[in-house]
Design a protein around this motif. Sequence first.
Motif, mmCIF file in Angstrom:
data_model
loop_
_atom_site.group_PDB
_atom_site.id
_atom_site.type_symbol
_atom_site.label_atom_id
_atom_site.label_comp_id
_atom_site.label_asym_id
_atom_site.label_seq_id
_atom_site.Cartn_x
_atom_site.Cartn_y
_atom_site.Cartn_z
ATOM 1 N N VAL A 33 0.856 -1.195 0.000
ATOM 2 C CA VAL A 33 0.000 0.000 0.000
ATOM 3 C C VAL A 33 0.885 1.236 0.000
ATOM 4 C CG1 VAL A 33 -1.819 1.270 1.210
ATOM 5 C CG2 VAL A 33 -1.790 -1.217 1.266
ATOM 6 N N SER A 34 0.481 2.232 -0.796
ATOM 7 C CA SER A 34 1.184 3.526 -0.783
ATOM 8 C C SER A 34 0.154 4.642 -0.683
ATOM 9 C CB SER A 34 2.040 3.697 -2.037
ATOM 10 O OG SER A 34 1.240 3.747 -3.195
ATOM 11 N N PHE A 35 0.413 5.601 0.221
ATOM 12 C CA PHE A 35 -0.429 6.775 0.418
ATOM 13 C C PHE A 35 0.266 7.993 -0.183
ATOM 14 C CE2 PHE A 35 -1.998 3.901 3.568
ATOM 15 C CZ PHE A 35 -3.324 4.237 3.777
ATOM 16 N N THR A 36 -0.482 8.744 -0.983
ATOM 17 C CA THR A 36 0.032 10.005 -1.541
ATOM 18 C C THR A 36 -1.001 11.091 -1.292
ATOM 19 O OG1 THR A 36 1.163 8.789 -3.289
ATOM 20 C CG2 THR A 36 0.933 11.165 -3.584
ATOM 21 N N SER A 37 -0.603 12.204 -0.701
ATOM 22 C CA SER A 37 -1.552 13.275 -0.395
ATOM 23 C C SER A 37 -1.738 14.158 -1.619
ATOM 24 C CB SER A 37 -1.051 14.116 0.777
ATOM 25 O OG SER A 37 0.142 14.786 0.418
ATOM 26 N N ILE A 38 -2.982 14.523 -1.890
ATOM 27 C CA ILE A 38 -3.317 15.453 -2.968
ATOM 28 C C ILE A 38 -4.310 16.463 -2.415
ATOM 29 C CG2 ILE A 38 -2.887 13.867 -4.885
ATOM 30 C CD1 ILE A 38 -5.825 13.205 -4.950
ATOM 31 N N LEU A 39 -4.355 17.656 -3.036
ATOM 32 C CA LEU A 39 -5.245 18.715 -2.569
ATOM 33 C C LEU A 39 -6.326 18.928 -3.603
ATOM 34 C CD1 LEU A 39 -5.521 20.697 -0.190
ATOM 35 C CD2 LEU A 39 -4.372 22.399 -1.600
ATOM 36 N N LEU A 40 -7.571 18.607 -3.245
ATOM 37 C CA LEU A 40 -8.717 18.822 -4.117
ATOM 38 C C LEU A 40 -9.667 19.763 -3.400
ATOM 39 C CD1 LEU A 40 -9.425 15.208 -5.415
ATOM 40 C CD2 LEU A 40 -8.251 17.045 -6.596
ATOM 41 N N SER A 41 -10.078 20.875 -4.132
ATOM 42 C CA SER A 41 -10.885 21.935 -3.519
ATOM 43 C C SER A 41 -10.118 22.446 -2.313
ATOM 44 C CB SER A 41 -12.272 21.404 -3.143
ATOM 45 O OG SER A 41 -12.922 20.914 -4.277
ATOM 46 N N PRO A 42 -10.803 22.791 -1.223
ATOM 47 C CA PRO A 42 -10.041 23.249 -0.067
ATOM 48 C C PRO A 42 -9.636 22.097 0.847
ATOM 49 C CG PRO A 42 -12.373 23.612 0.296
ATOM 50 C CD PRO A 42 -12.241 22.984 -1.059
ATOM 51 N N LYS A 43 -10.018 20.868 0.517
ATOM 52 C CA LYS A 43 -9.771 19.762 1.434
ATOM 53 C C LYS A 43 -8.665 18.862 0.896
ATOM 54 C CE LYS A 43 -14.266 19.523 3.669
ATOM 55 N NZ LYS A 43 -15.350 18.641 4.097
ATOM 56 N N LYS A 44 -8.033 18.160 1.842
ATOM 57 C CA LYS A 44 -6.943 17.260 1.508
ATOM 58 C C LYS A 44 -7.489 15.851 1.326
ATOM 59 C CE LYS A 44 -2.342 15.924 3.130
ATOM 60 N NZ LYS A 44 -1.391 16.047 4.232
ATOM 61 N N ARG A 45 -6.931 15.154 0.348
ATOM 62 C CA ARG A 45 -7.324 13.781 0.070
ATOM 63 C C ARG A 45 -6.067 12.909 0.018
ATOM 64 N NH1 ARG A 45 -11.601 15.868 1.063
ATOM 65 N NH2 ARG A 45 -13.313 16.285 -0.375
ATOM 66 N N TYR A 46 -6.255 11.620 0.231
ATOM 67 C CA TYR A 46 -5.191 10.654 0.033
ATOM 68 C C TYR A 46 -5.539 9.781 -1.163
ATOM 69 C CZ TYR A 46 -3.169 11.675 4.614
ATOM 70 O OH TYR A 46 -2.578 12.295 5.677
ATOM 71 N N GLN A 47 -4.575 9.642 -2.059
ATOM 72 C CA GLN A 47 -4.708 8.663 -3.144
ATOM 73 C C GLN A 47 -3.964 7.409 -2.702
ATOM 74 O OE1 GLN A 47 -4.522 9.662 -7.518
ATOM 75 N NE2 GLN A 47 -2.646 8.498 -7.346
ATOM 76 N N VAL A 48 -4.701 6.331 -2.511
ATOM 77 C CA VAL A 48 -4.139 5.097 -1.960
ATOM 78 C C VAL A 48 -4.075 4.050 -3.057
ATOM 79 C CG1 VAL A 48 -4.305 3.417 -0.095
ATOM 80 C CG2 VAL A 48 -5.267 5.707 0.224
ATOM 81 N N GLN A 49 -2.872 3.517 -3.282
ATOM 82 C CA GLN A 49 -2.667 2.479 -4.282
ATOM 83 C C GLN A 49 -2.486 1.130 -3.592
ATOM 84 O OE1 GLN A 49 0.639 4.327 -6.528
ATOM 85 N NE2 GLN A 49 -0.685 4.140 -8.306
ATOM 86 N N PHE A 50 -3.181 0.107 -4.124
ATOM 87 C CA PHE A 50 -3.092 -1.249 -3.601
ATOM 88 C C PHE A 50 -2.488 -2.141 -4.701
ATOM 89 C CE2 PHE A 50 -6.453 0.917 -1.423
ATOM 90 C CZ PHE A 50 -6.391 0.477 -0.113
ATOM 91 N N ARG A 51 -1.384 -2.826 -4.355
ATOM 92 C CA ARG A 51 -0.740 -3.693 -5.347
ATOM 93 C C ARG A 51 -0.541 -5.081 -4.725
ATOM 94 N NH1 ARG A 51 4.444 -1.219 -8.011
ATOM 95 N NH2 ARG A 51 2.806 0.204 -8.689
ATOM 96 N N PRO A 52 -1.252 -6.102 -5.223
ATOM 97 C CA PRO A 52 -1.048 -7.456 -4.681
ATOM 98 C C PRO A 52 0.424 -7.849 -4.795
ATOM 99 C CG PRO A 52 -2.986 -7.383 -6.096
ATOM 100 C CD PRO A 52 -2.303 -6.050 -6.242
ATOM 101 N N ASN A 53 0.968 -8.444 -3.705
ATOM 102 C CA ASN A 53 2.412 -8.692 -3.645
ATOM 103 C C ASN A 53 2.793 -10.158 -3.779
ATOM 104 O OD1 ASN A 53 1.664 -9.726 -1.174
ATOM 105 N ND2 ASN A 53 2.436 -7.986 -0.005
#
Length: 774
Positions: A517-537
């Motif tokens: 799992v990897s978390f990357t923060s992004i800013l959409l509108s005035p609020k913060k979001r996390y884009q979370v990627q799931f990669r089977p290992n």
Amino acid sequence: MINICITSRLSSLPIVIAHKKGFFEEFDTQVSLHVNTHHKGILALLEAGRIEAGEIPTLAYLQESFLKKSKIKRIYKGLFLYHSPLSFYSRFRFRPEDLTKNKAYFIPVPHINSVERLFTEKFLEEYAPSNPVKIRFTDTPSFLEEKEFLKPSCLGLASDPFISPFLKNYHDFKEDSEIPIFQSGNLVPSTLLAFSGDAILKMGRRASGVLLAVKKAIDYLKEASQTNSSKLWEDLNLSQYYPHLRAGELKSILFSHPMMEKGIFSYHGNIEAFSPLIKDSYFRLIRRVMTPEAIAPVLDFSEILEALEPKKLFDVRKLNSFKEGGAAQQHAPSLINYRKLNAIRHLIVDVNSVTLDILQGNFQSRLNTDDTLLLDNRVKMLINAMLDSFNSTLELQKEEIAELENLISVLEIKLDRSAVDLQYSEEKYRYLFEFSREAIALVDADTGNILEGNYQFRSITGYTRGDLTKTTIEDIIMGDQISPQLRFGSDLSQDTMLSLPDVDILLKDGSKLSVDVSFTSILLSPKKRYQVQFRPNLERKEQERLQHEFISNVSHELRSPMTNIRGYLEFFKTDKTLAYNAEHKNMLEVIDKNAKRLSFLIENMLKLTTSREKDEQDEVVEIFDPTPVIEDVIHMNSHLAKGKQLEWELNLKKGLFLKGIRFEFSQIITNLYVNALKYTFKGKVSLSLTETNGKIAITVKDTGIGIDPNYKNQIFDRFFRIPSSDNKKIGGTGLGLSIVKSLVEKMGGEIFVESKQGEGSTFRILLPKSNISS
């Protein structure tokens, strides 16, 4: 051509619909439609015969009907236009005891003789019968109504949310007051279509065309409210008639307003609705009390409606409503004082004429003057000067408005382009997000709620879009695997990047799946979001297993022949019966160096495998002094410095002890020391061992080529080598620093690196100190 004048209130909507839909042309009537700011101006123009028809308040027509006037000066009724479900609104819920005689209030009304004024008087009389207050009524155009309503001294406003849409946000006294004025629930006839006497005398048939077209428009509005179809309004642009209402707001009012279904637009009027308003009231100008019995004949439209039923043109002058007109009993105005001076009378007539011209939009109209110094002529010159000044100011404002309109047009074009670009970008992002090969979820950084998951994520987990709206990321990632590293709702101002290997997630069917799992923060509108990627290992783990298995097999296979090579080489070097010349000895030295180097590489590969597999069966943990180990490593690898202009600096404090595996510690020092020698062509290599805050600090420092800052965070990765020409010449596997890091962490220590490209590197290790007694 029939000139019809209306106000910018929505009460005039039937006339506007008839004009926009071409109903007037259907009945062979040419109409010119004009907007006036106020009912007073329309009444003046009708009385003067400057316009043929107009929208006027019903009570204003009643007052005109009871005045003595000639047929030319008289105003004739046509059809009812708007019926209002009146209520009283204010910015706050005031109580009767809140009203005080010492304060003067004002209330905006569309006309001083309007149902809104009478309704307000009746409301205050019933709401606060023992507490009469001073009220000043102000004639207010529709576009100023909200501005006047919000003034502190405004007590409130009598109207309805259809005519005044802003009222829906304020207090409605009908909701919590049980006074009689609110109990009837009747729709009060508010405005009607009226004709001037001059128009009736000259164009009887064309007047009937106006009535037929407006009647058809009212039927059209009834149909629109019943079908509730937006197609009826698609071809209508009404902003020129109602500029104070925004286009979106106007469309919503016309399309879905519930009051449309109540019949607010109707040519059938309920005369009895006037009874509670007219009772005990009188018209200010004629000072007469009007009874319901007196006004019933004046507001009787039955003859006109029967004549319109065949839907054919006819001469309205044949109807009694247009033959007689007005009330049966006429009353002279009590407040008019006619002057007998000819100069003053002429001045009044001229000013009245210019005023009517300006009301019709002719701003160039002026009074006739001469060269005399008479008082009336001097007054005319002053009035003309005032009109010139007003007109010049108006022209300047028109130019400014034109410039602003051009600027607005340019901005609208740019805004439209930006909107198109934004829409394209959003659609492109959504497409890339939805059909990405990676499983991605969008998570609210404040709450941890999953906002959206793409197709790949839904396929892997089995959740639907509906399931995800009720799920948080912590419901899917099992246990507390993310809570120590990522806290939702905190530190939202900073960007966050987090990678978590080997995380178990819960699928919809209850099973588990191991993913990275990897978390990357992004800013959409005035609020913060996390884009979370799931990669089977599973595939990654299998590749690592195969890689480690291959390294282990190759290392073991190489170790056996290398042992034989080293054995025979040692035999040749120690056999004194063999006669070697200088060249032979040099060859044996080269073979020995390369054999040692190859043995070192094999040991590193084996160490990588054993550390990865965590096989500790044959490992012996002991407490030892690191100084002799370091000295031994320096002695064994001193040959690597031959031919280089290097200086050595050693600072090794004895009497300090470490707990661990002596061989593993030697591997740590060997890799760091060998790297310092390999990457330093001239200069200085220093190695120190000291005690710092209860820990043992080992520092290996060189003045070599240094590390490129772009790769500083990758040098401890397995098989990674910095891409450079120097590295290609020096050679290596990229395993040394990876082994160092894993062995240091195994001993409970930490490793730090500082480097400047072209100036050298410093590796610093902190290991826990151990007592010999332990």
